[in-house]
Design a protein around this motif. Structure first.
Motif, short mmCIF file in Angstrom:
data_model
loop_
_atom_site.label_atom_id
_atom_site.label_comp_id
_atom_site.label_asym_id
_atom_site.label_seq_id
_atom_site.Cartn_x
_atom_site.Cartn_y
_atom_site.Cartn_z
N VAL A 60 -10.14 5.77 1.58
CA VAL A 60 -10.86 7.08 1.73
C VAL A 60 -10.99 7.09 3.15
N ASN A 61 -10.75 6.33 4.13
CA ASN A 61 -10.91 6.54 5.43
C ASN A 61 -9.61 5.97 6.22
N SER A 76 -5.89 3.86 -5.08
CA SER A 76 -5.73 5.21 -4.25
C SER A 76 -5.86 6.49 -5.18
N ARG A 77 -6.04 7.56 -4.35
CA ARG A 77 -5.81 8.91 -4.84
C ARG A 77 -4.40 9.27 -4.17
N VAL A 78 -3.85 10.23 -5.10
CA VAL A 78 -2.56 10.55 -4.47
C VAL A 78 -2.73 11.56 -3.29
N ASP A 79 -3.76 12.04 -2.94
CA ASP A 79 -3.92 12.94 -2.00
C ASP A 79 -4.69 12.22 -0.83
N TYR A 80 -4.93 11.12 -0.69
CA TYR A 80 -5.48 10.18 0.19
C TYR A 80 -4.61 9.32 1.16
N VAL A 81 -3.14 9.67 1.04
CA VAL A 81 -2.33 8.73 1.51
C VAL A 81 -1.29 9.67 2.24
N ASP A 82 -0.48 8.98 3.30
CA ASP A 82 0.49 9.74 3.78
C ASP A 82 1.58 8.80 4.11
N GLU A 83 2.83 9.05 4.54
CA GLU A 83 3.91 8.03 4.57
C GLU A 83 3.68 7.20 5.48
N GLU A 84 3.30 7.58 6.62
CA GLU A 84 3.35 6.50 7.67
C GLU A 84 1.97 5.39 7.34
N MET A 85 0.88 5.85 6.77
CA MET A 85 0.06 4.94 6.33
C MET A 85 0.51 3.98 5.27
#
Length: 561
Positions: free
Chosen positions: A346-347, A371-380
């Protein structure tokens, strides 16, 4: 010849005299007159016996329990989740009980019973209560296990304990839980941690014994807080916020207690009280446990039980505070952790700092998260993989954008495919959760979900039937539209083994058919079969569990249509 005595003759004559059978029958006498009943009264003696019964060295003030399960199998239950039978043999850590224990100890002596993890029967559980002789009995309650959980309250009440319930079932329907179950004395409404401390401090006269960290929590969480005592030290039950209680025949729902604003103020959970050696999760070797990294989720999914518990505001623990708990677990011998939250990612800042600390401090733990699929990015995701994250469970729910929009999911199929591929590139396995039977569902949209699931880079997938848990927006929608099957009982509101939904053109039987068919189509393919075989072969200690999972799944499929 000696003379016969007269008295001897009389005795002989009496023996020879013929007996009158009617005179011998006492039933020939007059029936006594009807008198006013005067029943014996042993209540006070028995009550005093319970109160004055010697409490041995194992006796505690409060026992916090995850009671035996309805069928003796493994069930998933916890503070802000619902109950369901697990086919995947997951033994769910009871960290919420460890957290509340830490809130109470040492001013109140505590014990934890996790009857699910210890595979404890009801007779064994009763013997445990006899040994602990608790003054208070705290149990979690879920819809599918309601009557089962109340049986535990009955056993505790019969042994003199005051009984307390918390969880996602009793919070939205407190009056209609207490009314039919007189063995239940109290309900902790919503977030239970401070309410249980407040209740016991007041009832046991220990408000003035609170340590500084607990005083700080009461002072910071509610500017209007006052101990529920009058000038003479008498308890004012109405003043204990977040409490539901009985005043004679009346059920009183007190004012709501505010959420704890700073989770770092809470003491580290007493994991050592749990049977942590028994906690298991598929695909891992050895025990695992939870760390609660945050509470609350900003998303608006209508079916999610978080609407009942921590709701939309998010409270984060600091990365430093989480690391303290991680090191405690590491030193206990636990090397597998699940980052447990309504939404772990979430954060972004919290996640990135936590991962960096785990890398810098070389804690060398393997961990999972959701997780949700819209709360991630590739770097994270790459950073999470480097820090020891090896599996993410994703709430994907449906392959139909129409269904997702109606459920206010806010995350759609295109993002799911992208995010799961990022995770796989980072060396992280993907566990996908899907729901069959959300509002608007048709056999065509279910077909979309099945086809979509087979195209995703998933290592594990579970398909549940939509369950309208009380208090969720989905529940109110089902009531409004008359979708509940007539005669529904709470124990039937179960996302895994049954359904209570009857949509027009898609009755309960068809939903269950499609649930099983969806799993069958996804699982019985070369990729998932290879994953299962690798799980069996990866470690000899997991063979028994893996075979059990396989047999349970096959049994579930055999009874499908």
């Amino acid at each position: 010849m000696s003379q016969v005595k007269l008295e001897d003759v009389d005795v002989k004559n009496k023996k020879n005299r013929k007996k009158d059978p009617l005179r011998e029958n006492l039933g020939t006498r007059r029936v006594p007159k009807l008198r006013m009943a005067n029943f014996p009264d042993a209540d006070e003696i028995i009550h005093q016996g319970l109160l004055e019964e010697e409490r041995g060295p194992k006796a505690v003030d409060i026992v916090l329990v995850n009671p035996p399960t309805p069928d003796g199998g493994l069930w998933i239950r916890t503070q802000h989740r619902v109950g369901r039978r697990t086919r995947e043999n997951m033994v769910w850590p009871q960290v919420s009980l460890a957290q509340m224990s830490a809130m109470l100890y040492p001013e109140h002596s505590v014990a934890v019973i996790d009857a699910n993890a210890e595979r404890m029967s009801w007779p064994e559980f009763a013997k445990k209560l006899d040994a602990l002789k608790p003054k208070y009995y705290l149990t979690q309650v879920t819809a599918p296990t309601l009557e089962n959980d109340m049986y535990g309250c009955f056993l505790a009440k019969a042994r003199g304990a005051q009984t307390i319930a918390f969880g996602t079932h009793v919070t939205p329907i407190p009056r209609e839980t207490m009314r039919p179950y007189p063995a239940l004395d109290y309900i902790l409404l919503g977030e239970p941690d401070l309410t249980i401390r407040d209740l016991l401090d007041v009832l046991e006269g220990k408000v003035d014994q609170r340590p500084d960290n607990i005083k700080k929590m009461f002072d910071n969480h509610d500017p209007m807080y006052e101990p529920a005592l009058d000038e003479d030290g008498n308890v004012i039950m109405e003043k204990i916020k977040g409490l539901v209680w009985r005043d004679g025949d009346e059920i009183i729902v007190n004012m709501t207690r505010p959420f704890i604003p700073n989770l770092d103020d809470m003491p580290i959970p007493m994991h050592e009280l749990l049977p942590w050696q028994d906690y298991r999760m598929p695909l891992i070797k050895g025990p695992f446990t939870f760390i609660v990294t945050s509470r609350g989720c900003p998303a608006g999914c209508t079916y999610c039980i978080k609407h009942v518990s921590y709701q939309f505001s998010v409270r984060l623990r600091s990365a430093e505070n989480i690391m303290q708990e991680l090191w405690k677990l590491k030193n206990m011998g636990l090397n597998n952790i699940h980052m447990y939250a309504d939404l772990f990612t979430v954060n972004r800042d919290q996640v990135m700092e936590l991962c960096q600390r785990m890398i810098d401090e070389k804690i060398n733990l393997k961990w999972t998260c959701n997780s949700r699929v819209d709360y991630v990015d590739e770097e994270m995701l790459t950073m999470m993989g480097k820090a020891g994250n090896w599996l993410i469970s994703w709430g994907i729910e449906s392959g139909s954008e129409q269904i997702l929009r109606h459920a206010r999911k806010g995350a759609y199929p295109d993002k799911a495919a992208r995010s799961l591929q990022w995770a796989r590139n980072a060396g992280i396995k993907n566990w996908g959760y899907f729901i069959i039977g959300l509002p608007g569902e048709t056999e065509a949209t279910i077909r979309e979900t099945i086809d979509f699931s087979k195209g995703l880079p998933l290592d594990i997938a579970l398909f549940h039937v939509a369950a309208p848990y009380p208090g969720t927006p989905f529940f109110f929608e089902v009531v409004k539209n008359g979708w509940f099957r007539p005669g529904t009982r709470w124990e039937q509101v179960d996302m895994d083994k049954g359904t209570v939904l009857d949509y027009e053109g898609l009755p309960a039987e068809r939903l269950l058919y499609w649930q099983r068919r969806a799993f069958r189509e996804w699982a019985f393919r070369p990729g998932p079969i290879m994953t299962y075989l690798k799980m069996v072969a990866s470690d000899i200690s997991t063979v028994k569990s893996a075979l059990s999972v396989g047999l349970q799944t096959l049994s579930w499929q055999v009874n499908r249509d």
